[in-house]
Design a protein around this motif. Structure first.
Motif, mmCIF file in Angstrom:
data_model
loop_
_atom_site.group_PDB
_atom_site.id
_atom_site.type_symbol
_atom_site.label_atom_id
_atom_site.label_comp_id
_atom_site.label_asym_id
_atom_site.label_seq_id
_atom_site.Cartn_x
_atom_site.Cartn_y
_atom_site.Cartn_z
ATOM 1 N N ALA A 28 0.823 -1.209 0.000
ATOM 2 C CA ALA A 28 0.000 0.000 0.000
ATOM 3 C C ALA A 28 0.859 1.262 0.000
ATOM 4 O O ALA A 28 0.433 2.311 -0.507
ATOM 5 C CB ALA A 28 -0.922 -0.005 1.215
ATOM 6 N N GLU A 29 2.075 1.171 0.544
ATOM 7 C CA GLU A 29 2.933 2.344 0.683
ATOM 8 C C GLU A 29 4.052 2.404 -0.351
ATOM 9 O O GLU A 29 4.657 3.462 -0.550
ATOM 10 C CB GLU A 29 3.546 2.371 2.090
ATOM 11 N N HIS A 30 4.352 1.297 -1.009
ATOM 12 C CA HIS A 30 5.525 1.236 -1.892
ATOM 13 C C HIS A 30 5.349 2.148 -3.104
ATOM 14 O O HIS A 30 4.370 2.051 -3.842
ATOM 15 C CB HIS A 30 5.739 -0.203 -2.367
ATOM 16 N N PRO A 31 6.330 3.041 -3.349
ATOM 17 C CA PRO A 31 6.213 3.944 -4.505
ATOM 18 C C PRO A 31 6.400 3.201 -5.825
ATOM 19 O O PRO A 31 7.003 2.133 -5.890
ATOM 20 C CB PRO A 31 7.369 4.939 -4.291
ATOM 21 N N LEU A 32 5.907 3.814 -6.871
ATOM 22 C CA LEU A 32 6.170 3.347 -8.226
ATOM 23 C C LEU A 32 7.537 3.868 -8.661
ATOM 24 O O LEU A 32 7.822 5.060 -8.542
ATOM 25 C CB LEU A 32 5.096 3.874 -9.179
ATOM 26 N N TYR A 33 8.381 2.979 -9.156
ATOM 27 C CA TYR A 33 9.614 3.384 -9.820
ATOM 28 C C TYR A 33 9.378 3.218 -11.316
ATOM 29 O O TYR A 33 9.001 2.137 -11.775
ATOM 30 C CB TYR A 33 10.795 2.517 -9.383
ATOM 31 N N VAL A 34 9.608 4.264 -12.086
ATOM 32 C CA VAL A 34 9.371 4.164 -13.520
ATOM 33 C C VAL A 34 10.434 4.946 -14.283
ATOM 34 O O VAL A 34 10.774 6.074 -13.938
ATOM 35 C CB VAL A 34 7.952 4.661 -13.901
ATOM 36 N N ASP A 35 10.960 4.312 -15.303
ATOM 37 C CA ASP A 35 11.869 4.947 -16.256
ATOM 38 C C ASP A 35 11.147 4.942 -17.595
ATOM 39 O O ASP A 35 10.830 3.863 -18.119
ATOM 40 C CB ASP A 35 13.180 4.163 -16.336
ATOM 41 N N PRO A 36 10.860 6.099 -18.170
ATOM 42 C CA PRO A 36 10.052 6.129 -19.404
ATOM 43 C C PRO A 36 10.749 5.525 -20.615
ATOM 44 O O PRO A 36 10.103 5.313 -21.644
ATOM 45 C CB PRO A 36 9.785 7.629 -19.605
ATOM 46 N N LEU A 37 12.066 5.250 -20.492
ATOM 47 C CA LEU A 37 12.769 4.566 -21.575
ATOM 48 C C LEU A 37 12.481 3.071 -21.583
ATOM 49 O O LEU A 37 12.652 2.397 -22.599
ATOM 50 C CB LEU A 37 14.278 4.779 -21.439
ATOM 51 N N ASP A 38 12.090 2.541 -20.441
ATOM 52 C CA ASP A 38 11.913 1.105 -20.252
ATOM 53 C C ASP A 38 10.585 0.651 -20.863
ATOM 54 O O ASP A 38 9.654 1.444 -21.024
ATOM 55 C CB ASP A 38 11.940 0.798 -18.752
ATOM 56 N N ALA A 39 10.500 -0.627 -21.170
ATOM 57 C CA ALA A 39 9.229 -1.189 -21.634
ATOM 58 C C ALA A 39 8.348 -1.614 -20.469
ATOM 59 O O ALA A 39 7.151 -1.853 -20.657
ATOM 60 C CB ALA A 39 9.479 -2.384 -22.546
ATOM 61 N N PHE A 40 8.948 -1.704 -19.261
ATOM 62 C CA PHE A 40 8.237 -2.296 -18.126
ATOM 63 C C PHE A 40 8.487 -1.508 -16.842
ATOM 64 O O PHE A 40 9.482 -0.791 -16.714
ATOM 65 C CB PHE A 40 8.686 -3.748 -17.920
ATOM 66 N N VAL A 41 7.575 -1.698 -15.916
ATOM 67 C CA VAL A 41 7.784 -1.258 -14.537
ATOM 68 C C VAL A 41 7.810 -2.505 -13.658
ATOM 69 O O VAL A 41 7.315 -3.564 -14.041
ATOM 70 C CB VAL A 41 6.679 -0.289 -14.074
ATOM 71 N N GLY A 42 8.391 -2.352 -12.465
ATOM 72 C CA GLY A 42 8.454 -3.500 -11.576
ATOM 73 C C GLY A 42 9.777 -3.591 -10.841
ATOM 74 O O GLY A 42 10.342 -4.672 -10.716
ATOM 75 N N ARG A 43 10.288 -2.457 -10.363
ATOM 76 C CA ARG A 43 11.535 -2.454 -9.604
ATOM 77 C C ARG A 43 11.201 -2.163 -8.146
ATOM 78 O O ARG A 43 10.464 -1.230 -7.818
ATOM 79 C CB ARG A 43 12.512 -1.395 -10.138
ATOM 80 N N GLY A 44 11.790 -2.957 -7.248
ATOM 81 C CA GLY A 44 11.562 -2.774 -5.823
ATOM 82 C C GLY A 44 12.773 -2.170 -5.138
ATOM 83 O O GLY A 44 13.842 -2.005 -5.737
ATOM 84 N N PHE A 45 12.610 -1.871 -3.841
ATOM 85 C CA PHE A 45 13.657 -1.179 -3.093
ATOM 86 C C PHE A 45 14.321 -2.042 -2.025
ATOM 87 O O PHE A 45 15.465 -1.812 -1.662
ATOM 88 C CB PHE A 45 13.085 0.077 -2.440
ATOM 89 N N PHE A 46 13.605 -3.009 -1.494
ATOM 90 C CA PHE A 46 14.201 -3.855 -0.465
ATOM 91 C C PHE A 46 13.395 -5.137 -0.310
ATOM 92 O O PHE A 46 12.436 -5.383 -1.049
ATOM 93 C CB PHE A 46 14.305 -3.133 0.887
ATOM 94 N N PHE A 47 13.807 -5.953 0.669
ATOM 95 C CA PHE A 47 13.163 -7.235 0.945
ATOM 96 C C PHE A 47 12.552 -7.172 2.344
ATOM 97 O O PHE A 47 13.245 -6.843 3.316
ATOM 98 C CB PHE A 47 14.173 -8.379 0.900
ATOM 99 N N LEU A 48 11.291 -7.519 2.435
ATOM 100 C CA LEU A 48 10.617 -7.497 3.733
ATOM 101 C C LEU A 48 11.324 -8.405 4.733
ATOM 102 O O LEU A 48 11.412 -8.080 5.917
ATOM 103 C CB LEU A 48 9.155 -7.921 3.566
ATOM 104 N N ILE A 49 11.858 -9.533 4.248
ATOM 105 C CA ILE A 49 12.504 -10.464 5.165
ATOM 106 C C ILE A 49 13.702 -9.825 5.871
ATOM 107 O O ILE A 49 14.004 -10.145 7.019
ATOM 108 C CB ILE A 49 12.931 -11.746 4.421
#
Length: 737
Positions: free
Chosen positions: A84-105
């Motif tokens: 619910a809190e995780h921001p969107l990371y987006v690079d407009p050059l990329d074909a996809f989104v889906g990059r995370g920042f850390f691991f909950l574990i």
């Protein structure tokens, strides 16, 4: 809006695919440097993770007084909050989104002890097992996550909406005691769908704001795709890869995720349909694949036989190699080699290994792996589906729970315990030492099996696999975690330090028993002093130059074969103690060569106290003067346990080895021969010795240098100085050999 939007391009700038990939690669290297600067040496896969923006801080909510969280409630609450809190990371050059920042574990907390790295639910203590784990320096696996393959095809076929409906369907069929499982999984999937819908709206808003028409159009396409992928089923290649990117990020976000699967089969139907309908060209497909590799460094397999023995290499397989070459970063691709492997494809793969010098692809041996797994009682149809999926993992997607690359026994420590016990007894002899070693090895193996069984009993109340359960066969149908509901429990139990132990037995046999140049008491004195003084160094050199493992038909080779067979037999006997569990032996140390070495004093092979054990199934560095690859690989083939898991070969080759077409042809033949003779997996580094030494001194000068550290590839600059030294030592010893 919680968005990290990466853009610095004017409205009039134009882009083609080559330019976009080049710019994305530059950004990838800059992000790697940022991770190193802010987080220090990271001795692991790249994971595709980026540093979190300064404005985003996430704090866990513990459900236990010890400050950690456990079980279904703890993991569900914290993971759904994070989404619910995780921001969107987006690079407009990329074909996809889906990059995370850390691991909950890891946000949950780490213990700092490699034997027990993650907190364990205090409600289920295992204090009775710890003394043996500590005595034999066992990495027991209790509380460790995943390391098995999900069935990505299941996710592509169902989509998140289909997975949700499947959960709701089986919840209605199963008894109330399963509701904790279903309610947690349903909450997680609903949170995922909500997260993806939020992301889609944010992408649509960015498309309206972006003034560059190429980038604006790309953002709008991203938004449309992600609206469909929130709860729909992929129809195109781009949609399928976007779904995979999200699954990668979502599973990484939970507990570092898992492997990627058979990429050239997973995407083939989408690629073929898109080409047939004219939706995309090969250049489009190659660009999408390149963006997939930027997204994450998951392990993917290419090729291998179908059930009839025919090769599965196809046009998409070639495009995958070409895309990996175009991005030229850390890619964890494995080519499955069998008798009918497309020779053109294999030559192309070996060629990229030499031209890019980034440690990819690896090569796995189909014959030994399939025949070995069939020895465990599985039919060929199942054995052939078991794919390469990690540092040395093999598993059937969605069907196995394995603990691959997690459980390890330090056999050098077992040897040390046996040695000290023998020296305190009235009898000192080679036979007495071997008998004591076997006795302690049996105890260590049984203790490890006990730990695995304990883990399976209680892991769902510690860390349920809420993400990978969704793409496994059994958990949703049965209403239980994969640790209780998997189709098969094929549990990996790796030994480490084979060369250390085999060379020690060989040195004793040669120098004490045959040549009588030492006594057991004299050797013990030198071991206790860590070969101190001039005389100690002389003795150390004499021991080190005894007949060693991987010299070919040596005492060390004979002892390695004997120990491997004895170890494998002990591991297989655990199946009788725990019916329903299939324990599979292997030889692999991963990066624990340093950790295990620190827990063992000087050994009779001339190794000094606290120094690293041998790497995996490889010999100690500098094992023979001529550096013969064939002799080494034949020795490693001879010690393969032979039950479907790998004991990888790690090779360091000079860049000049494959400079000419004729030389490249010979290397292709070498790969085929080494795998046909019984080896299971080849990890190969093509390393410029001068460059690696300079990079060790100043890693920042070589931000794009990639090495295969062990089973994984990594940017050299991301490794700690200690881990960089491991690679350097292999080069130095290779030069002196």
């Amino acid at each position: 809006m919680m968005i990290q939007y990466i853009n610095q391009y004017p409205e009039t700038e134009e882009f083609d695919y080559a330019k976009r990939l080049r710019l994305l690669r530059e950004r990838k290297l800059a992000q790697t440097a940022e991770k190193v600067e802010k987080e220090g040496g990271l001795n692991e896969d790249d994971y595709g993770r980026v540093v979190a923006p300064d404005y985003f801080k996430f704090k866990i909510i513990p459900n236990h007084p010890d400050g950690h969280f456990y079980g279904y409630s703890g993991w569900t609450e914290n993971y759904t909050r994070l989404l619910a809190e995780h921001p969107l990371y987006v690079d407009p050059l990329d074909a996809f989104v889906g990059r995370g920042f850390f691991f909950l574990i890891r946000l949950r907390g780490m213990t700092g002890d490699p034997s027990y790295p993650y907190p364990w639910n205090p409600a289920y203590p295992f204090d009775d097992l710890k003394p043996l784990f500590d005595r034999y320096n066992i990495i027991c696996g209790i509380g460790r996550d995943h390391h098995f393959n999900p069935d990505i095809k299941m996710g592509l076929d169902l989509g998140w909406g289909g997975i949700l409906r499947k959960l709701e369907h089986y919840r209605a069929l199963n008894p109330p005691e399963t509701y904790e499982f279903y309610d947690s999984e349903i909450a997680v999937v609903k949170a995922i769908i909500s997260f993806l819908r939020r992301i889609s709206h944010q992408l649509a808003e960015l498309a309206l704001i972006e003034r560059n028409p190429v980038l604006s159009r790309n953002l709008k396409e991203m938004a449309d795709i992600n609206f469909r992928m929130a709860d729909g089923v992929p129809q195109t290649m781009r949609e399928a890869i976007q779904w995979m990117c999200w699954f990668s990020m979502l599973s990484r976000l939970y507990n570092r995720g898992s492997a990627g699967g058979q990429l050239d089969q997973l995407l083939l139907p989408y690629y073929e349909n898109d080409i047939r309908t004219g939706r995309i060209t090969d250049e489009d497909a190659k660009f999408y694949l390149g963006c997939l590799f930027f997204n994450d460094s998951r392990y993917y397999q290419l090729g291998g036989p179908d059930i009839n023995g025919n090769d599965t290499i196809n046009p998409l397989s070639y495009l995958i190699l070409e895309a990996a070459d175009a991005v030229n970063i850390a890619c964890n691709l494995t080519v499955r080699v069998h008798d009918r492997t497309d020779p053109v494809f294999l030559r192309k793969a070996v060629g990229y290994l030499f031209s890019n010098k980034n440690g990819w692809p690896r090569f796995s041996g189909d014959t030994a792996l399939v025949q070995g797994f069939m020895r465990c009682g599985f039919p060929r149809e199942e054995a052939i589906r078991r794919i390469s999926s990690g540092c040395h993992w093999m598993s059937i997607p969605g069907k196995e729970y394995t603990l691959n690359d997690i459980v390890k026994i330090n056999t050098a420590r077992v040897f040390e315990v046996a040695w000290k016990e023998m020296m305190d007894s009235p009898e000192q002899s080679l036979e007495a030492l071997h008998n004591r070693f076997l006795s302690h090895l049996r105890t260590a193996v049984e203790a490890t099996a006990d730990g695995i069984h304990f883990h399976l009993q209680h892991q769902d109340q510690n860390e349920p696999e809420l993400i990978l359960n969704l793409l496994s066969h059994g958990p949703i149908e049965k209403g239980c975690d994969v640790t209780k509901g998997a189709t098969y429990f094929n549990l990996c139990m790796d030994g480490a330090a084979l060369a250390t132990v085999a060379d020690s037995f060989a040195a004793i046999e040669q120098r004490i028993v045959r040549e009588k140049r030492l006594t057991f008491r004299e050797l013990d004195t030198f071991l206790q002093s860590d070969f101190a003084g001039t005389e100690g160094e002389y003795i150390r050199q004499m021991l080190q130059h005894s007949e060693r493992y991987c010299q070919g038909n040596s005492l060390g080779d004979a002892w390695a074969v004997r120990i491997s067979r004895e170890y494998s037999d002990l591991v297989r006997r655990q199946n009788e103690r725990y019916p329903g569990l299939n324990f599979i032996p292997g030889w692999f140390s991963w990066s624990n060569t340093l950790y295990f070495g620190r827990h063992v004093g000087a050994t009779p092979n001339g190794r000094k106290a606290g120094t690293a054990i041998n790497h995996g199934a490889n010999p100690h560095p500098g094992f023979r003067r001529d550096g013969a690859v064939t002799a080494m690989c034949n020795s490693i083939a001879a010690i393969q346990p032979g039950y479907g898991n790998t004991a990888p070969v790690q090779l360091e080759l000079d860049p000049g080895t494959g400079e000419t077409p004729e030389a490249l042809d010979k290397l292709v033949c070498m790969v085929r021969t080494l795998l046909k003779t019984g080896n299971t997996l080849l990890n190969i580094n093509i390393i410029d010795g001068e460059k690696i030494l300079k990079a060790h001194e100043n890693p920042a000068l070589y931000p794009d240098l990639v090495v295969r550290v062990t089973g994984f590839t990594a940017y050299f600059s991301m490794l700690s100085k200690e881990f960089r030294q491991l690679v350097v030592d292999r080069i130095i010893n290779k030069r002196s050999a």
